[in-house]
Write a protein that holds these residues in place. Sequence first.
Motif, PDB file in Angstrom:
ATOM      1  N   THR A   1     -42.312  20.968  79.813  1.00 32.17           N
ATOM      2  CA  THR A   1     -43.163  21.871  80.566  1.00 32.17           C
ATOM      3  C   THR A   1     -44.009  21.064  81.544  1.00 32.17           C
ATOM      4  O   THR A   1     -44.667  20.099  81.130  1.00 32.17           O
ATOM      5  CB  THR A   1     -44.061  22.673  79.619  1.00 32.17           C
ATOM      6  N   PRO A   2     -44.010  21.372  82.803  1.00 31.91           N
ATOM      7  CA  PRO A   2     -44.786  20.572  83.778  1.00 31.91           C
ATOM      8  C   PRO A   2     -46.264  20.709  83.522  1.00 31.91           C
ATOM      9  O   PRO A   2     -46.764  21.753  83.086  1.00 31.91           O
ATOM     10  CB  PRO A   2     -44.378  21.171  85.127  1.00 31.91           C
ATOM     11  N   SER A   3     -47.011  19.619  83.755  1.00 32.12           N
ATOM     12  CA  SER A   3     -48.461  19.606  83.572  1.00 32.12           C
ATOM     13  C   SER A   3     -49.128  20.261  84.777  1.00 32.12           C
ATOM     14  O   SER A   3     -48.817  19.928  85.932  1.00 32.12           O
ATOM     15  CB  SER A   3     -48.961  18.169  83.420  1.00 32.12           C
ATOM     16  N   THR A   4     -50.066  21.160  84.507  1.00 33.91           N
ATOM     17  CA  THR A   4     -50.801  21.861  85.580  1.00 33.91           C
ATOM     18  C   THR A   4     -52.282  21.585  85.493  1.00 33.91           C
ATOM     19  O   THR A   4     -53.095  22.357  86.022  1.00 33.91           O
ATOM     20  CB  THR A   4     -50.525  23.371  85.487  1.00 33.91           C
ATOM     21  N   ASP A   5     -52.697  20.468  84.799  1.00 36.49           N
ATOM     22  CA  ASP A   5     -54.123  20.174  84.636  1.00 36.49           C
ATOM     23  C   ASP A   5     -54.785  19.835  85.962  1.00 36.49           C
ATOM     24  O   ASP A   5     -55.983  20.072  86.142  1.00 36.49           O
ATOM     25  CB  ASP A   5     -54.307  18.998  83.651  1.00 36.49           C
ATOM     26  N   HIS A   6     -54.039  19.297  86.900  1.00 37.11           N
ATOM     27  CA  HIS A   6     -54.643  18.870  88.161  1.00 37.11           C
ATOM     28  C   HIS A   6     -54.633  19.993  89.198  1.00 37.11           C
ATOM     29  O   HIS A   6     -55.053  19.777  90.335  1.00 37.11           O
ATOM     30  CB  HIS A   6     -53.866  17.689  88.742  1.00 37.11           C
TER      31      HIS A   6
END
Length: 274
Positions: free
Chosen positions: A264-269
Amino acid sequence: MEERYNVYFAGQVLDGHDLRNVRDKLAKVFNADQQTLDKLFSGKAQLVKRECDKATALKYKEAMERVGALSIIKVIDNAAVTTAATAKTPPIRPLTAAEKIAALAAAPDADLYHSMASSTPQKVVPQDTAAEAGGIVLAPPGTEVLREDERAPHVIREVDTSGLAVDTTATRLSDEPPLAPAAPDTRHLSMGDVGDPIPNLPSLEVSLSPDIDGLALSAPGTDFSDCAAPEAQAMPRDLSALSVHPAGDPLLAEQYRNREPVATPSTDHISLQD
């Protein structure tokens, strides 16, 4: 003080004009004799109009270029002219042949060569050289173009013509061609109508002669149903080894499926702005 000009002619002609033709036309324009023309075309600059204004100098130039002659216009020193005029006033004299060209340039074309035909021609007096007038010096007619040391040596060739002979005048260089054959006799021929067959014309079609000894004809009304092709038999199909999965079952068995997990791609940024 307004600038004054001298107009010269050094025997030069414009591109595309024949020298002899220009000479004949200038003779009519100036009403000049052969001696005057010889001086004009001697290759040295001859003064044809002295101390004239710019408009008059341009009239001379236009009239001379109209017949193919190239004029040379030179600005003269006004101080020298003023000094010479103060020292001595020239006496009134008849128009020279050179001065007539101004009046001829302003005259209509119909009167160009006739308005001063009755005037006595005057000789043109040479003044400065062409180099002093800013022109090019031309050698007199008949002058050799190359000096003696610039010419190629003249070589005399000895050609042996003992094996050559000259035939008499009008002798053919080849044999007489054979006579043409006589035209064929067509008196026994006639024309048929359009579309008529041509008799005795060989046919290009190939005739066929098949062997029909083994063939026979049936009696009229014979039933040919026994000649029909038999009906096609249904092909046996064994479907006992096939089964249908319930709806929604995966098509691949477990061992054939892709077992690599999808990250799952990280979307924190990432953030949303209002």
